[in-house]
Motif scaffolding. Structure first.
Motif, PDB file in Angstrom:
ATOM      1  N   HIS B  68       1.006  -1.121   0.109  1.00  0.00           N
ATOM      2  CA  HIS B  68       0.084   0.034   0.106  1.00  0.00           C
ATOM      3  C   HIS B  68       0.894   1.152   0.025  1.00  0.00           C
ATOM      4  CE1 HIS B  68      -2.886   3.110   1.244  1.00  0.00           C
ATOM      5  NE2 HIS B  68      -3.749   2.021   0.876  1.00  0.00           N
ATOM      6  N   PRO B  69       0.508   2.339  -0.662  1.00  0.00           N
ATOM      7  CA  PRO B  69       1.366   3.590  -0.849  1.00  0.00           C
ATOM      8  C   PRO B  69       1.535   4.194   0.368  1.00  0.00           C
ATOM      9  CG  PRO B  69      -0.721   3.856  -2.214  1.00  0.00           C
ATOM     10  CD  PRO B  69      -0.684   2.380  -1.667  1.00  0.00           C
ATOM     11  N   SER B  70       0.639   4.112   1.522  1.00  0.00           N
ATOM     12  CA  SER B  70       1.101   4.588   2.638  1.00  0.00           C
ATOM     13  C   SER B  70       0.575   3.875   3.995  1.00  0.00           C
ATOM     14  CB  SER B  70       0.001   6.093   2.724  1.00  0.00           C
ATOM     15  OG  SER B  70      -1.305   5.692   2.380  1.00  0.00           O
ATOM     16  N   ARG B  71      -0.354   3.191   4.084  1.00  0.00           N
ATOM     17  CA  ARG B  71      -0.545   2.298   5.121  1.00  0.00           C
ATOM     18  C   ARG B  71       0.441   1.209   5.271  1.00  0.00           C
ATOM     19  NH1 ARG B  71      -6.800   2.450   3.820  1.00  0.00           N
ATOM     20  NH2 ARG B  71      -6.427   0.266   3.310  1.00  0.00           N
ATOM     21  N   TYR B 113      -1.354  -1.034  -6.314  1.00  0.00           N
ATOM     22  CA  TYR B 113      -2.595   0.081  -5.911  1.00  0.00           C
ATOM     23  C   TYR B 113      -2.567   1.230  -6.545  1.00  0.00           C
ATOM     24  CZ  TYR B 113      -2.788  -2.213  -1.119  1.00  0.00           C
ATOM     25  OH  TYR B 113      -2.918  -3.026  -0.247  1.00  0.00           O
ATOM     26  N   GLY B 117      -3.892   4.938  -2.990  1.00  0.00           N
ATOM     27  CA  GLY B 117      -4.170   3.712  -2.294  1.00  0.00           C
ATOM     28  C   GLY B 117      -5.632   3.035  -2.080  1.00  0.00           C
TER      29      GLY B 117
END
Lengths: 334, 362
Positions: B68-71, B113, B117
């Protein structure tokens, strides 16, 4: 029964350190070192012959070339350590050459009369495609190159190729006897952490040698059934295609015998080698020209099948017996 | 006993508790799957200099996690032709969601993703119709499948998002498969691989095929450079005696450039490229071959050959501090730029095929 045999095979192999050390001593002392020494000697003779007479059709030169090439083929599966420094193995043997880099590089040198052939240092900087046995084969046996450019330049080029081969063979011999053999005999450093690493190196060399013979020496000229490619046969200009298969099989057989001197796996490997070597001895098709007709093709294909069979025994039985394995990723693609 | 009230309270709490970010789990640069000596599997977070920041158990042999790009959330797929994937919370190690392939579909082991996201795209097989599909799932709502669209080819493999955009690119390998046949390639003579670009909504933007002589060169893995240059790695299913190129470069609207190693070095790869990556500065591009025991490196702009790194069972490949970082089936994380190993770190376990890069906008 199979399982029992496999277990016996496992325990008959050099599982304990002492037996491993003995196998390593035997392979290094009686397989590797004699081959690099023989290559060095034959390469120095080739150099002397070329300096004495650079005429491509000179019997003495061609004989010396053939002997040195034989010696290289017998050692060419031992692709680690000294042979991999500065791409020496490729400088000796740039083949297969699907894009024709070798004739291209030679043409460029000859037509431009590039003065790099004047010194060994200069020639060592030339494209590896123009150097080594396959480049020299064009100069000694190819019709186009017999008449290309100036005769004097061609002579200088042949001499430069022979000198370069001798220098590379000499450097490899020096490094093998001057330290690399000891690295394998007394593992524990960065290069070989243990005897198992050294055994793995030999096992990989055996597998790669068999694969090269099956895929490059045999499958390449076979091509597809309706599109055979006899012109792709290795060293066909000098009529050495089948000869290389035979020399290579004999040399790989010697290595396999030393890696597994006795037991069931030894016998299975021996039988597989015998079968391939017998087919090769009976083939009577020196440059695999027969791949163009169904009968001839069938015979080359049978030989390739026999070489593949040796590889299969190696992968399925020898690896387990030696306690080495194919890589996690190598054995399961994605 | 769970009451409706308790359930709702739980939902509200879940919505309020901030999901962990990659920084919360030690800021890994990569994810890799590994087989442990005891035979179980793990998802490992690695920094670009080879340090391990977390290690979590995987339910089965995992493959090619999508990050995931952030989480701090990763998708691990079951081995091909798997019908499920799990979304793992990289802080707690818990399985946050399970993705099941729709009826008549199976996964190919790769996913990507959307830029924000919110969506997960996965390559899948509609095996009844023998066509590749991209499954679209809502990552904000338990990864429920909300859409799918055809990949314009058979046997899609890796899917990636073009940097800075929501344009997707898919390597259609061209090889048919069917769950009844297991992980076996079907109908090699019919192969017609391509590289296909799509909008986020699934509209076809461009489909690029190789010349007819390379129909058996299966396009599988992808690497993307920030300026939109796509590198694709191939696996050759043609004449084993005549090695075909295993690396291509493509920029939208332009012709494909194919790169090969000089003469005999091409055959050393055994017709197999397992991963592809650009170097950190983008100037170089590399492919790895576990059967060939090496990674080969070229200049990504001129196409000029740089050299090869010999390394046993190397496969995972990504950008690293010295150009590239690679992982091996012997448990090494290795830094290199060309022919030499510059540093290496040994880990427990055997690293699986890929090294997945975490980067906010790549």
């Amino acid at each position: 029964m199979r399982l029992v045999l496999a277990l016996l095979a496992c325990c008959a192999g050099p599982a304990v350190a002492q037996e491993r050390a003995e196998v390593i001593r035997d392979v290094v002392g009686n397989h590797v070192l004699p081959r690099y020494a023989a290559l060095d000697e034959a390469a120095q003779d080739l150099d002397a012959a070329a300096q004495a007479d650079c005429e491509p059709e000179s019997p003495a030169l061609r004989e010396a070339y053939g002997e040195a090439f034989d010696a290289w083929i017998a050692a060419s599966h031992l692709r680690f350590g000294p042979s991999e420094v500065e791409d020496r193995a490729y400088a000796l043997a740039f083949w297969p050459d699907p894009r024709g880099d070798t004739p291209g590089a030679l043409r460029a040198l000859i037509l431009e009369e590039d003065p790099v052939v004047g010194t060994a240092e200069g020639f060592a900087e030339v494209s590896i495609a123009a150097r080594g046995f396959y480049g020299m084969e064009f100069m000694l046996y190819d019709e186009e190159f017999a008449g290309l450019g100036a005769e004097g330049y061609r002579c200088d080029l042949i001499r430069a190729q022979a000198r370069d081969i001798a220098l590379i063979a000499g450097a490899m011999q020096e490094e093998w006897t001057g330290g690399y053999a000891d690295l394998m005999l007394r593992p524990g450093g960065d290069r070989y952490r243990s005897e198992a690493d050294v055994i793995q190196e030999f096992y990989d060399a055996l597998g790669a040698g068999l694969e090269f013979t099956a895929d490059s020496r045999l499958a390449r000229p076979m091509g597809e059934f309706d599109d055979p490619k006899p012109a792709r046969a290795e060293a066909r200009r000098s009529g050495r295609s089948l000869r290389h298969v035979r020399i290579s099989l004999a040399s790989l057989h010697d290595l396999a015998e030393r890696l597994m001197p006795e037991g069931v796996v030894h016998d299975h490997l021996g039988a597989a080698f015998d079968r391939a070597e017998t087919l090769a001895a009976r083939l009577d098709d020196p440059v695999f020209a027969g791949v163009s007709d169904p009968t001839g093709r069938f015979r080359v294909e049978a030989l390739k099948g026999a070489v593949d069979r040796i590889s299969a025994v190696g992968n399925e039985e020898l690896g387990a017996a030696l306690g080495v394995a194919a890589g996690f990723n190598a054995s399961d693609g994605d | 006993m769970a009451t409706r009230r308790g359930f709702l309270a739980g939902l509200a709490a879940a919505a309020l508790v901030p999901r962990p970010t990659w920084a919360d789990v030690g800021s890994p640069d990569f994810l890799a799957a590994a087989k442990m000596p005891e035979g179980d599997y793990a998802l490992v977070g690695l920094t670009r200099d080879g340090r391990e920041v977390f290690r979590l158990p995987l339910p089965d042999r995992g493959h090619a996690a999508a990050a995931h790009p952030s989480r701090a959330e990763a998708v691990a797929f079951a081995r091909r032709p798997g019908t499920f994937a799990v979304v793992i919370d990289c802080q707690s190690g818990e399985v946050r969601a399970r993705l099941d392939a729709a009826e008549g579909r199976h996964f190919y082991g790769h996913g990507a993703y959307s830029r924000d996201g919110r969506l997960l795209f996965t390559t899948e097989n509609d095996y009844g119709a023998n066509r590749g599909m991209v499954g679209v799932r809502d990552a904000t709502a338990g990864y429920v499948q909300i859409d799918e669209f055809p990949t314009m080819g058979v046997g899609p493999h890796e899917i990636a998002r073009m940097p800075g955009t929501d344009i997707l690119v898919v390597g259609n390998g061209g090889i048919a498969s069917h769950p009844d046949a297991g992980d076996v390639d079907l109908d090699i003579p019919a192969m017609k691989p391509n590289l296909a670009y799509f909008s986020e909504a699934g509209s076809v933007l461009e489909v690029v095929e190789l010349e007819p002589g390379l129909r058996r060169d299966s396009i599988r893995h992808l690497a993307l450079r920030e300026d939109g240059l796509v590198a694709f790695a191939m696996q050759w299913h043609g004449d084993e005696g005549e090695p075909a190129p295993l690396l291509g470069l493509h920029r939208r609207g332009e012709d494909v450039r194919l790169l090969s190693a000089p003469g005999p070095m091409q055959a050393e790869m055994d017709g197999y490229a397992g991963s592809v990556a650009f170097s950190r500065d983008g100037s170089r591009v590399a492919i790895s071959s576990p059967p060939g025991g090496q990674a080969q490196v070229w200049n990504a702009d001129s196409g000029e050959w740089i050299g090869r790194l010999r390394l046993r069972d190397v496969c995972g490949l990504s950008a690293g501090p010295d150009g590239f970082t690679a992982t091996t089936g012997t448990g090494l994380v290795v830094g290199f730029g060309g022919e030499a190993v510059l540093w290496d770190v040994a880990h427990q376990g055997a690293f699986d095929n890929h090294l997945v890069r975490l980067a906010a906008d790549l």
